[in-house]
Design a protein around this motif. Structure first.
Motif, PDB file in Angstrom:
ATOM      1  N   GLN A 144       0.834  -1.195   0.000  1.00 24.03           N
ATOM      2  CA  GLN A 144       0.000   0.000   0.000  1.00 24.03           C
ATOM      3  C   GLN A 144       0.875   1.253   0.000  1.00 24.03           C
ATOM      4  N   ASP A 145       1.996   1.192   0.693  1.00 24.47           N
ATOM      5  CA  ASP A 145       3.051   2.182   0.533  1.00 24.47           C
ATOM      6  C   ASP A 145       3.780   1.803  -0.754  1.00 24.47           C
ATOM      7  N   THR A 196       6.351   2.557  -2.132  1.00 20.08           N
ATOM      8  CA  THR A 196       7.791   2.357  -2.111  1.00 20.08           C
ATOM      9  C   THR A 196       8.162   0.956  -1.652  1.00 20.08           C
TER      10      THR A 196
END
Length: 118
Positions: free
Chosen positions: A101-102, A104
């Motif tokens: 979800q992040d 990165t």
């Protein structure tokens, strides 16, 4: 540690089929997207092949649309790539990817070799 392990690769004739599997140590339902990417011989970049998003939608590279299907088994935390009507141009190392979800956060498997040749 997070682990993604691909399997199912091999040598097939043009027009043949393979089913790749990616077994993971994470909850794939928590991923923003699970995907399959490939890196062809002599190419330093990985090409997106297929992705399955948390929303349930999928997208495919134009070169594989209609031939490849990505699917997920949440109970087993496993992702599959069904590859039909294989072409020599599909020859590559195929990698499984977890996108968090992040955005990165990305995890990669070690890859499985697919060779399409007569």
């Amino acid at each position: 540690q997070v682990q993604l392990v691909e399997s199912g690769g091999g040598l097939v004739q043009p027009g043949g089929s393979l089913r790749l599997s990616c077994t993971t140590s994470v909850r794939i339902n928590a991923a923003y997207a699970m995907g399959w990417y490939r890196q062809a011989p002599g190419n330093q970049q990985r090409e997106m092949v297929a992705r399955a998003f948390i929303s349930g939608s999928t997208n495919y590279a134009d070169s594989v649309k209609g031939r490849f299907t990505i699917s997920r088994d949440g109970a087993k935390n496993t992702v599959h790539l069904q590859m039909n009507s294989l072409k020599p141009e599909d020859t590559a190392v195929y990698y499984c990817n977890y996108q968090g979800q992040d955005l990165t956060v990305n995890y990669w498997g070690q890859g499985t070799q697919v060779t399409v040749s007569s």
